[in-house]
Design an enzyme around this catalytic site. Sequence first.
Site, PDB file in Angstrom:
ATOM      1  N   HIS A 116      -3.446   7.224   2.740  1.00 33.57           N
ATOM      2  CA  HIS A 116      -3.825   5.884   2.284  1.00 33.57           C
ATOM      3  C   HIS A 116      -5.144   5.486   2.947  1.00 33.57           C
ATOM      4  CE1 HIS A 116      -3.992   1.730   1.425  1.00 33.57           C
ATOM      5  NE2 HIS A 116      -3.581   1.322   2.615  1.00 33.57           N
ATOM      6  N   CYS A 165       0.823  -1.227   0.000  1.00 37.15           N
ATOM      7  CA  CYS A 165       0.000   0.000   0.000  1.00 37.15           C
ATOM      8  C   CYS A 165       0.849   1.265   0.000  1.00 37.15           C
ATOM      9  CB  CYS A 165      -0.933   0.003   1.200  1.00 37.15           C
ATOM     10  SG  CYS A 165      -1.978  -1.463   1.267  1.00 37.15           S
ATOM     11  N   ASN A 197     -10.192  -0.463   0.485  1.00 35.46           N
ATOM     12  CA  ASN A 197      -8.733  -0.273   0.487  1.00 35.46           C
ATOM     13  C   ASN A 197      -8.198  -0.815  -0.841  1.00 35.46           C
ATOM     14  OD1 ASN A 197      -5.976  -0.531   0.780  1.00 35.46           O
ATOM     15  ND2 ASN A 197      -6.066  -1.353   2.868  1.00 35.46           N
TER      16      ASN A 197
HETATM   17  N1  COA Z   1     -18.144  -9.269   9.953  1.00 37.56           N
HETATM   18  C1  COA Z   1     -18.603  -9.493  11.194  1.00 37.56           C
HETATM   19  N2  COA Z   1     -17.820  -9.828  12.222  1.00 37.56           N
HETATM   20  C2  COA Z   1     -16.512  -9.922  11.983  1.00 37.56           C
HETATM   21  C3  COA Z   1     -15.953  -9.695  10.706  1.00 37.56           C
HETATM   22  C4  COA Z   1     -16.827  -9.359   9.670  1.00 37.56           C
HETATM   23  N3  COA Z   1     -16.411  -9.121   8.414  1.00 37.56           N
HETATM   24  N4  COA Z   1     -14.615  -9.849  10.782  1.00 37.56           N
HETATM   25  C5  COA Z   1     -14.322 -10.170  12.050  1.00 37.56           C
HETATM   26  N5  COA Z   1     -15.474 -10.225  12.783  1.00 37.56           N
HETATM   27  C6  COA Z   1     -15.625 -10.507  14.203  1.00 37.56           C
HETATM   28  C7  COA Z   1     -14.471 -11.304  14.770  1.00 37.56           C
HETATM   29  O1  COA Z   1     -14.650 -12.681  14.544  1.00 37.56           O
HETATM   30  C8  COA Z   1     -14.537 -10.933  16.219  1.00 37.56           C
HETATM   31  O2  COA Z   1     -15.548 -11.698  16.820  1.00 37.56           O
HETATM   32  P1  COA Z   1     -15.395 -12.180  18.361  1.00 37.56           P
HETATM   33  O3  COA Z   1     -15.349 -10.942  19.178  1.00 37.56           O
HETATM   34  O4  COA Z   1     -16.643 -12.977  18.564  1.00 37.56           O
HETATM   35  O5  COA Z   1     -14.142 -12.975  18.411  1.00 37.56           O
HETATM   36  C9  COA Z   1     -15.018  -9.483  16.211  1.00 37.56           C
HETATM   37  O6  COA Z   1     -15.605  -9.281  14.923  1.00 37.56           O
HETATM   38  C10 COA Z   1     -13.904  -8.485  16.390  1.00 37.56           C
HETATM   39  O7  COA Z   1     -12.807  -8.839  15.558  1.00 37.56           O
HETATM   40  P2  COA Z   1     -11.517  -7.963  15.459  1.00 37.56           P
HETATM   41  O8  COA Z   1     -10.564  -8.589  14.505  1.00 37.56           O
HETATM   42  O9  COA Z   1     -11.019  -7.619  16.828  1.00 37.56           O
HETATM   43  O10 COA Z   1     -12.118  -6.627  14.834  1.00 37.56           O
HETATM   44  P3  COA Z   1     -11.465  -5.230  14.714  1.00 37.56           P
HETATM   45  O11 COA Z   1     -12.213  -4.234  15.464  1.00 37.56           O
HETATM   46  O12 COA Z   1      -9.967  -5.270  14.906  1.00 37.56           O
HETATM   47  O13 COA Z   1     -11.709  -4.900  13.157  1.00 37.56           O
HETATM   48  C11 COA Z   1     -10.473  -4.862  11.113  1.00 37.56           C
HETATM   49  C12 COA Z   1     -11.144  -5.741  12.164  1.00 37.56           C
HETATM   50  C13 COA Z   1      -9.834  -5.767  10.079  1.00 37.56           C
HETATM   51  C14 COA Z   1     -11.541  -4.007  10.461  1.00 37.56           C
HETATM   52  C15 COA Z   1      -9.413  -3.949  11.791  1.00 37.56           C
HETATM   53  O14 COA Z   1      -8.582  -4.722  12.621  1.00 37.56           O
HETATM   54  C16 COA Z   1      -8.572  -3.208  10.812  1.00 37.56           C
HETATM   55  O15 COA Z   1      -9.050  -2.406  10.035  1.00 37.56           O
HETATM   56  N6  COA Z   1      -7.235  -3.423  10.857  1.00 37.56           N
HETATM   57  C17 COA Z   1      -6.323  -2.744   9.955  1.00 37.56           C
HETATM   58  C18 COA Z   1      -6.396  -3.409   8.629  1.00 37.56           C
HETATM   59  C19 COA Z   1      -5.670  -2.666   7.561  1.00 37.56           C
HETATM   60  O16 COA Z   1      -5.661  -1.465   7.541  1.00 37.56           O
HETATM   61  N7  COA Z   1      -5.099  -3.427   6.647  1.00 37.56           N
HETATM   62  C20 COA Z   1      -4.478  -2.903   5.482  1.00 37.56           C
HETATM   63  C21 COA Z   1      -3.172  -2.326   5.751  1.00 37.56           C
HETATM   64  S1  COA Z   1      -2.616  -1.484   4.343  1.00 37.56           S
END
Ligand code: COA
Length: 331
Positions: free
Chosen positions: A258, A117, A288
């Site tokens: 980004h 990215c 993204n």
């Molecule tokens: N829909 C519904 N629930 C979901 C889900 C989805 N698409 N994806 C994960 N969950 C659930 C998980 O299973 C978890 O459930 P649990 O509490 O029962 O275990 C809960 O949601 C929370 O998961 P978590 O991974 O802690 O969520 P989060 O708040 O960290 O959000 C992201 C997940 C991916 C949105 C977030 O971590 C993020 O944006 N990270 C950065 C990613 C990024 O920028 N990547 C690119 C870099 S260039």
Amino acid sequence: MTYGARIAGVGSAAPARVVTNYDLAETLDTSHEWIVQRTGIHRRHLLDPETENEGELGLATGALQRALEDAGIPGSELDLIIHASVTSEMSCPSNACRIAEAVGTNTAAAFDLLAACSGFVYGMNIADSLIRTGRFSTVGVIGCDALGNVSDFTERTVSILFGDGAGAMVLRRDEDPSIGCVHQEMGADGTKWRMLYMPRREREVPEFDRDNPIKLGCLRMNGREVFKFAVTKFRKVIERAMAETGLGVDDISQFVCHQSNARIIDSAIQKIGLPPEKVHININEYGNTSAGSVGLVFDDLWRAGKIKRGDHVMCVAFGGGLTWAANVWKV
Ligand code: COA
């Protein structure tokens, strides 16, 4: 003699096919509300494998062609093409060489750059440095990714984040050395590669991730750790750029960030005190798009007349590697 690097033209491209959160929720255990609340994404544009025959190459070429039109020059005037991507179609030749053919040059130097990215900002910084030496005079920089092709749509945690898109810029040598990059930063922390990676073979999968259900060839990510890294890095690189240039928030007309997650950008807005009107967000529309993202934002602002000659603009990105890059550009 040192030269400057002028932004002569900007362009972008995204596939026509739109996939909404509701579309994803038909086959995945997720919801529109969850995705919007955690990421800010409403829809993404994805190449259509049934009808789209141009793939990543067509997107990247389209973005560069628009930037060339905007600059008012033919592709034959380019002497360097830098294409940033993690989804180039073949590893040999580079997509950059095939883009060169498509825009009508058989002499420009051309290479692909892989910094995930951060790729487009890496490309801008490298192009600026090469133009300043006098070695190159007209450079096409493209950031393009088709992450839909490497997303496992049977798994909900990663696939909801990404979209396909491209942004491009034509940079030209300027006699005024004060034009172009007045500050740049590029970095990588290879000890963190396991947080965001795309293994092709079983042996590339680290021990801790052997049970990951995501298919080989598709992106895997530790969302929480990437989130923490991004929030910290965004803040550090923006503050460092302002400290090193002596420019304050009032002196910078736009912060081109980004589009990884609206919450990550919001955190930078709050912690650094950036005015929201100076931080354009289009993740709601595109998701993204990895290397495509900064160029897509830049093009939105450019076409809306929100970036003008003489402005200072800051670009910031981070991504797989883990990599990061920033610049402050006098337009
Ligand atoms: N829909 C519904 N629930 C979901 C889900 C989805 N698409 N994806 C994960 N969950 C659930 C998980 O299973 C978890 O459930 P649990 O509490 O029962 O275990 C809960 O949601 C929370 O998961 P978590 O991974 O802690 O969520 P989060 O708040 O960290 O959000 C992201 C997940 C991916 C949105 C977030 O971590 C993020 O944006 N990270 C950065 C990613 C990024 O920028 N990547 C690119 C870099 S260039």
